[in-house]
Design an enzyme around this catalytic site. Structure first.
Site, PDB file in Angstrom:
ATOM      1  N   LYS A  13       0.828  -1.217   0.000  1.00 51.12           N
ATOM      2  CA  LYS A  13       0.000   0.000   0.000  1.00 51.12           C
ATOM      3  C   LYS A  13       0.863   1.269   0.000  1.00 51.12           C
ATOM      4  CE  LYS A  13      -2.335  -0.667   3.810  1.00 51.12           C
ATOM      5  NZ  LYS A  13      -1.742  -1.928   4.288  1.00 51.12           N
ATOM      6  N   ARG A  88      -9.324   0.918   9.105  1.00 53.78           N
ATOM      7  CA  ARG A  88      -8.862  -0.448   9.366  1.00 53.78           C
ATOM      8  C   ARG A  88      -9.910  -1.233  10.140  1.00 53.78           C
ATOM      9  NH1 ARG A  88      -2.981   0.730   9.009  1.00 53.78           N
ATOM     10  NH2 ARG A  88      -1.816  -1.192   9.080  1.00 53.78           N
ATOM     11  N   ARG A 122      11.466  -6.290   4.946  1.00 49.84           N
ATOM     12  CA  ARG A 122      11.315  -4.889   4.524  1.00 49.84           C
ATOM     13  C   ARG A 122      12.334  -3.981   5.216  1.00 49.84           C
ATOM     14  NH1 ARG A 122       5.357  -2.496   4.795  1.00 49.84           N
ATOM     15  NH2 ARG A 122       5.539  -2.826   7.029  1.00 49.84           N
ATOM     16  N   ARG A 153      11.616  -1.268  10.502  1.00 50.52           N
ATOM     17  CA  ARG A 153      10.593  -0.757  11.422  1.00 50.52           C
ATOM     18  C   ARG A 153      10.521  -1.631  12.665  1.00 50.52           C
ATOM     19  NH1 ARG A 153       5.053   0.397   8.213  1.00 50.52           N
ATOM     20  NH2 ARG A 153       4.256  -0.638  10.068  1.00 50.52           N
ATOM     21  N   ARG A 164      -0.186  -8.626  13.745  1.00 50.60           N
ATOM     22  CA  ARG A 164      -0.775  -7.652  12.806  1.00 50.60           C
ATOM     23  C   ARG A 164      -1.585  -8.361  11.721  1.00 50.60           C
ATOM     24  NH1 ARG A 164       4.471  -4.731  11.036  1.00 50.60           N
ATOM     25  NH2 ARG A 164       3.149  -3.543   9.618  1.00 50.60           N
TER      26      ARG A 164
HETATM   27  P1  AMP Z   1       1.097   0.866   8.966  1.00 44.05           P
HETATM   28  O1  AMP Z   1       2.251   1.784   8.780  1.00 44.05           O
HETATM   29  O2  AMP Z   1      -0.092   1.258   8.142  1.00 44.05           O
HETATM   30  O3  AMP Z   1       1.468  -0.585   8.807  1.00 44.05           O
HETATM   31  O4  AMP Z   1       0.632   1.034  10.497  1.00 44.05           O
HETATM   32  C1  AMP Z   1       1.482   0.693  11.564  1.00 44.05           C
HETATM   33  C2  AMP Z   1       0.669   0.513  12.829  1.00 44.05           C
HETATM   34  O5  AMP Z   1       0.008   1.743  13.165  1.00 44.05           O
HETATM   35  C3  AMP Z   1      -0.456  -0.522  12.739  1.00 44.05           C
HETATM   36  O6  AMP Z   1      -0.001  -1.840  12.953  1.00 44.05           O
HETATM   37  C4  AMP Z   1      -1.389  -0.041  13.857  1.00 44.05           C
HETATM   38  O7  AMP Z   1      -0.904  -0.404  15.121  1.00 44.05           O
HETATM   39  C5  AMP Z   1      -1.272   1.483  13.733  1.00 44.05           C
HETATM   40  N1  AMP Z   1      -2.301   2.004  12.798  1.00 44.05           N
HETATM   41  C6  AMP Z   1      -2.108   2.526  11.557  1.00 44.05           C
HETATM   42  N2  AMP Z   1      -3.274   2.876  11.008  1.00 44.05           N
HETATM   43  C7  AMP Z   1      -4.235   2.558  11.892  1.00 44.05           C
HETATM   44  C8  AMP Z   1      -5.656   2.640  11.902  1.00 44.05           C
HETATM   45  N3  AMP Z   1      -6.343   3.102  10.832  1.00 44.05           N
HETATM   46  N4  AMP Z   1      -6.312   2.233  13.013  1.00 44.05           N
HETATM   47  C9  AMP Z   1      -5.652   1.760  14.078  1.00 44.05           C
HETATM   48  N5  AMP Z   1      -4.324   1.627  14.138  1.00 44.05           N
HETATM   49  C10 AMP Z   1      -3.613   2.018  13.062  1.00 44.05           C
END
Ligand code: AMP
Length: 207
Positions: A13, A88, A122, A153, A164
């Site tokens: 994404k 999400r 990654r 990360r 996750r």
């Molecule tokens: P990402 O960078 O999109 O993989 O997000 C990293 C982490 O941020 C996720 O595993 C969640 O813990 C938190 N996070 C990101 N977006 C959301 C969301 N829309 N709702 C809740 N937690 C989020």
């Protein structure tokens, strides 16, 4: 155009979002990036978000929705936006319906079995944010795009990724049906080269 990019962690994404935002000249809004920025700057939101992110859990809807609502009110979103990683949960999607109208939801579909390897391998550029995979780095730890140093990360370790992915299956995957019902879902095969997947997405969006 108001677009949502839906997909599992590691589906690509973020990589596609950067390119799509440039193509359609709309801001790329990643809730994960917003949380990481807040964690780096040790804000109250960052401290709270970290306690969930480190465990592979979702940050509570109330906090996440508020952040997105405030972001979408900014001037640069007037001609559209690209949401990456939000919504999400169905609750977040319902809240979003209350303050913005969505034109298209692109579901980047990658077989679940491929995601663990994609995410644990990654490496992200600390300077420009570009994602890379160790398999293609030839042992170097340098961003091919800008020369910046690559980092892993904190939540890209096997244990957290497992959680996750569980969270994705139980809480986020149902969003495909939610948007399908609304007639805005475009499912795209996300398995392939970056350019290939980008072409598939833009072909659908340009229609
Ligand atoms: P990402 O960078 O999109 O993989 O997000 C990293 C982490 O941020 C996720 O595993 C969640 O813990 C938190 N996070 C990101 N977006 C959301 C969301 N829309 N709702 C809740 N937690 C989020």
């Amino acid at each position: 155009m108001n677009i949502i990019l839906l997909g599992a962690p590691g589906a690509g994404k973020g990589t596609q979002a950067v390119r799509l935002a440039a193509r359609y000249k709309i801001p790329h809004i990643s809730t994960g990036d917003i949380f990481r920025y807040n964690i780096k700057n040790q804000t109250p939101v960052g401290m709270l978000a970290k306690s969930y992110i480190d465990k592979g859990q979702l940050v509570p809807d109330e906090v996440t929705v508020r952040i997105v609502r405030e972001r979408l009110e900014m001037d640069d979103c007037k001609n559209g936006y690209l949401l990456d990683g939000f919504p999400r949960t169905v609750e977040q999607a319902k809240a979003l319906d209350g303050f913005s109208a969505i034109d298209a939801v692109v579901n980047v579909d990658v077989p679940l079995g491929k995601l663990m390897k994609r995410i644990t391998g990654r490496r992200v550029c600390g300077k420009c944010g570009e994602s890379h995979h160790v398999d293609y780095l030839g042992g170097k730890n340098v961003c091919a795009k800008c020369g910046g140093e690559l980092i892993q990360r904190a939540d890209d370790n096997e244990e957290t990724v497992g959680k996750r992915l569980d969270v994705y299956v139980s809480q986020t995957a149902p969003l495909a049906a939610y948007y399908e019902k609304k007639g805005v879902l475009l499912t795209v095969d996300g398995d392939g080269e970056i350019e290939e997947v980008f072409e598939r997405i833009t072909e659908r969006l340009d229609k």
